[in-house]
Motif scaffolding. Structure first.
Motif, short mmCIF file in Angstrom:
data_model
loop_
_atom_site.label_atom_id
_atom_site.label_comp_id
_atom_site.label_asym_id
_atom_site.label_seq_id
_atom_site.Cartn_x
_atom_site.Cartn_y
_atom_site.Cartn_z
N ALA A 115 0.83 -1.20 0.00
CA ALA A 115 0.00 0.00 0.00
C ALA A 115 0.87 1.26 0.00
CB ALA A 115 -0.93 0.00 1.21
N ARG A 116 1.95 1.23 0.75
CA ARG A 116 2.83 2.40 0.80
C ARG A 116 3.51 2.63 -0.54
NH1 ARG A 116 3.88 5.17 5.21
NH2 ARG A 116 3.26 3.44 6.58
N LYS A 117 3.94 1.54 -1.18
CA LYS A 117 4.57 1.64 -2.49
C LYS A 117 3.62 2.29 -3.50
CE LYS A 117 6.32 -1.38 -6.22
NZ LYS A 117 5.21 -1.20 -7.17
N PHE A 118 2.37 1.84 -3.52
CA PHE A 118 1.41 2.40 -4.47
C PHE A 118 1.10 3.86 -4.13
CE2 PHE A 118 -0.25 -2.16 -5.09
CZ PHE A 118 0.59 -2.35 -6.17
N THR A 119 1.07 4.20 -2.85
CA THR A 119 0.82 5.58 -2.45
C THR A 119 1.96 6.49 -2.88
OG1 THR A 119 -0.45 4.81 -0.53
CG2 THR A 119 0.33 7.08 -0.48
N VAL A 120 3.18 6.05 -2.66
CA VAL A 120 4.35 6.83 -3.06
C VAL A 120 4.36 7.03 -4.58
CG1 VAL A 120 6.88 6.76 -3.25
CG2 VAL A 120 5.75 6.20 -1.07
N PRO A 125 4.93 11.94 -8.28
CA PRO A 125 4.89 12.74 -9.52
C PRO A 125 4.13 14.06 -9.37
CG PRO A 125 4.37 10.44 -9.97
CD PRO A 125 4.34 10.61 -8.49
N LEU A 126 3.38 14.22 -8.27
CA LEU A 126 2.56 15.42 -8.09
C LEU A 126 3.28 16.49 -7.29
CD1 LEU A 126 -0.73 13.52 -7.19
CD2 LEU A 126 -0.13 14.51 -9.40
N ILE A 127 4.46 16.17 -6.76
CA ILE A 127 5.22 17.15 -5.99
C ILE A 127 5.57 18.35 -6.89
CG2 ILE A 127 7.39 17.57 -4.75
CD1 ILE A 127 7.31 14.65 -3.86
N GLY A 128 5.31 19.53 -6.40
CA GLY A 128 5.62 20.73 -7.15
C GLY A 128 4.53 21.17 -8.10
N LEU A 257 -9.26 17.34 7.27
CA LEU A 257 -8.01 17.94 7.73
C LEU A 257 -7.69 19.23 6.98
CD1 LEU A 257 -5.85 14.80 8.47
CD2 LEU A 257 -7.10 16.27 10.04
N SER A 258 -8.38 19.50 5.89
CA SER A 258 -8.35 20.83 5.28
C SER A 258 -9.23 21.77 6.09
CB SER A 258 -8.84 20.77 3.84
OG SER A 258 -9.03 22.07 3.30
N ASP A 259 -10.40 21.30 6.48
CA ASP A 259 -11.34 22.13 7.23
C ASP A 259 -10.86 22.43 8.65
OD1 ASP A 259 -12.93 21.97 5.00
OD2 ASP A 259 -14.39 20.60 5.88
N HIS A 260 -9.95 21.59 9.18
CA HIS A 260 -9.45 21.75 10.56
C HIS A 260 -7.92 21.83 10.54
CE1 HIS A 260 -13.47 19.94 10.87
NE2 HIS A 260 -13.57 20.64 11.98
N PRO A 261 -7.38 22.93 10.00
CA PRO A 261 -5.93 23.02 9.81
C PRO A 261 -5.13 22.96 11.11
CG PRO A 261 -6.98 25.15 9.45
CD PRO A 261 -8.07 24.14 9.53
N GLU A 262 -5.71 23.44 12.22
CA GLU A 262 -4.98 23.39 13.48
C GLU A 262 -4.75 21.95 13.93
OE1 GLU A 262 -9.17 22.88 14.36
OE2 GLU A 262 -8.10 24.27 13.05
N GLN A 263 -5.72 21.09 13.67
CA GLN A 263 -5.54 19.67 14.02
C GLN A 263 -4.59 18.99 13.04
OE1 GLN A 263 -8.99 17.49 15.60
NE2 GLN A 263 -10.22 19.33 15.24
N ARG A 264 -4.65 19.40 11.78
CA ARG A 264 -3.71 18.85 10.80
C ARG A 264 -2.27 19.18 11.21
NH1 ARG A 264 -5.01 21.72 6.39
NH2 ARG A 264 -3.24 23.13 6.64
N ARG A 265 -2.05 20.38 11.69
CA ARG A 265 -0.69 20.77 12.08
C ARG A 265 -0.22 19.99 13.30
NH1 ARG A 265 -3.03 26.35 10.92
NH2 ARG A 265 -2.59 26.60 8.70
N GLU A 266 -1.15 19.65 14.19
CA GLU A 266 -0.79 18.80 15.31
C GLU A 266 -0.28 17.44 14.83
OE1 GLU A 266 -3.16 18.52 18.98
OE2 GLU A 266 -4.60 19.82 17.95
N ILE A 267 -0.94 16.90 13.81
CA ILE A 267 -0.54 15.60 13.29
C ILE A 267 0.81 15.70 12.59
CG2 ILE A 267 -1.21 13.67 11.81
CD1 ILE A 267 -4.12 14.66 12.07
N VAL A 268 1.02 16.79 11.84
CA VAL A 268 2.31 16.99 11.19
C VAL A 268 3.44 16.95 12.22
CG1 VAL A 268 3.73 18.64 9.92
CG2 VAL A 268 1.35 18.28 9.24
N LEU A 368 1.03 13.83 4.32
CA LEU A 368 1.60 14.80 5.25
C LEU A 368 3.11 14.95 5.08
CD1 LEU A 368 -0.40 13.89 8.47
CD2 LEU A 368 -0.60 15.98 7.14
N ARG A 369 3.78 13.89 4.68
CA ARG A 369 5.22 13.97 4.49
C ARG A 369 5.58 14.87 3.31
NH1 ARG A 369 5.38 7.94 6.01
NH2 ARG A 369 6.30 7.98 8.10
N ARG A 370 4.66 15.03 2.37
CA ARG A 370 4.91 15.86 1.19
C ARG A 370 4.26 17.24 1.30
NH1 ARG A 370 4.99 10.78 0.54
NH2 ARG A 370 6.31 9.73 -1.01
#
Length: 399
Positions: A115-120, A125-128, A257-268, A368-370
């Protein structure tokens, strides 16, 4: 004469406007019509947490054997053997044991790197690029590629299977199947049959070979191999259930996690919060929020009778927001530590729950890593409407 409720509230699972945001209607059902009757479509509904849990557990009264989607029940379709989602004990228990072999700890451990391989491969290719579509670029692909690889389905055919599943489940306003009595035929069965026939002659260490070689123990204790029809139905179930709801889970994760950016930043700042965040997404937005049942005997709820032969909806998506069970239930909170009904309960608890949780976790970790920050472009977002799941069909975000 069927009893009705007096409350001035209307719920229609075929109304896409309601489906876009059903929570205000569901709250009114819980408060004003805890046993609801819809005269137009001739169904009853339970929406409170305790009622839904009790209904899911009472399989003797609320039966799955005629289908767990309302239009399948009302159509009178004949359900094929092996479609474990549409079965009751003792046949359900027999077939569930077979299905449980698919999701063994060994299999789940092997799935994560895949699953991680397919996600990566989907995200790198979408970075940038300044943005991506959480569903179209990842959610619709990673779960299907993962389960397809484990079954041995070539990637070029996985897209066909996914698209035909979406088409088969799609709902139009007011949709309702007429009673036909015909057998229920899962989508893309012919394509799967070709793979099964080939794999029977060319066995391998994959899920398909496991099912081809599996033995089932009948209620009388006799053992037999699965017949071809059962194998096809099993594989179809794994392909559909193993991808469709996870696609919606990944979409809702991107949205919330778009609608709740403060919680997203906690996870980051602390990726150990990812599993809890996935659980809260599941509670807050159940990918499969309504389960239908055939009522096998008269039963009483909230002073009214649900008659034998009726269709009853157990609204687990509403139960997940019940104020009687959860404090401040309409608040999204990744620090909440509570159970939910998005994977069902008891006898029909989702066999693929561990897989869905794993894929949701992997998807969020890699996003989140990207991109620690993103925002949904709601002007271009599109909701999907199907018979059994709800969520986003397109969810573009800017990064």
């Amino acid at each position: 004469m069927r009893e009705s409720v007096d409350a001035d509230v209307y719920y229609d699972p075929y109304d896409t406007a309601i489906d876009d945001d059903p929570y205000p209607v569901w709250k009114r059902l819980r408060d004003e019509a805890p046993l609801y009757y819809n005269e137009k479509h001739d169904f009853y509904a339970l929406s409170r947490f305790d009622d839904v849990v009790a209904g899911i557990q009472d399989w003797n009264t609320f039966r799955s054997g005629r289908g767990t989607i309302m239009e399948v029940i009302t159509s009178g379709m004949e359900i094929p053997s092996g479609l474990v989602l549409f079965e009751d004990p003792p046949v359900h228990d027999m077939h569930r044991k077979i299905m449980s072999r698919v999701f063994t700890p060994r299999r789940i451990a092997a799935i994560e790197p895949l699953a991680r391989k397919f996600t990566v491969e989907a995200l790198d290719p979408l970075i940038g690029s300044g943005g991506f579509d959480v569903v179209a670029d990842l959610g619709a692909w990673m779960p299907m590629r993962t389960i397809g690889a484990l079954l041995g389905i070539p990637e070029q055919d996985q897209a066909t299977i996914r698209d035909s599943t979406d088409k088969a489940l799609a709902v139009r306003d007011g949709a309702r199947r007429e009673r036909t009595g015909k057998a229920y035929v899962p989508p893309h069965l012919g394509m799967i049959a070709d793979y099964v026939d080939w794999r029977a002659e060319n066995p391998s260490d994959d899920l398909m070979s496991d099912l081809i070689n599996a033995e089932v123990v009948e209620p009388d204790g006799t053992r037999r191999r699965l017949d071809r029809g059962e194998i096809l139905t099993y594989i179809n179930t794994i392909m559909g259930a193993g991808s469709e709801t996870t696609t919606r889970l990944i979409g809702f994760t991107g949205q919330l996690l778009s609608d709740h950016p403060e919680q997203r930043r906690e996870i980051v700042a602390d990726l150990s919060l990812v599993p809890a965040a996935i659980e809260e997404v599941l509670r807050y937005e159940a990918p499969s929020p309504v389960q239908a049942r055939y009522v096998a005997a008269d039963t009483r709820h909230h002073g009214r009778t649900v008659p034998e032969g009726a269709v009853l909806l157990l609204i687990n998506g509403s139960a997940n927001r019940d104020e009687r069970r959860y404090p401040d239930p309409d608040r999204f909170d990744i620090h909440r530590r509570d159970t939910h009904l998005s994977f069902g309960f008891g006898l029909h608890f989702c066999l693929g729950a561990a897989l869905a949780r794993l894929e949701g976790r992997v998807a969020l970790e890699e996003i989140l890593r990207r991109w620690p920050d993103w925002e949904v472009d709601y002007a271009k977002a599109v909701r999907g409407h199907t018979s059994s799941v709800r969520g986003w069909a397109k969810l573009p975000v800017t990064t």
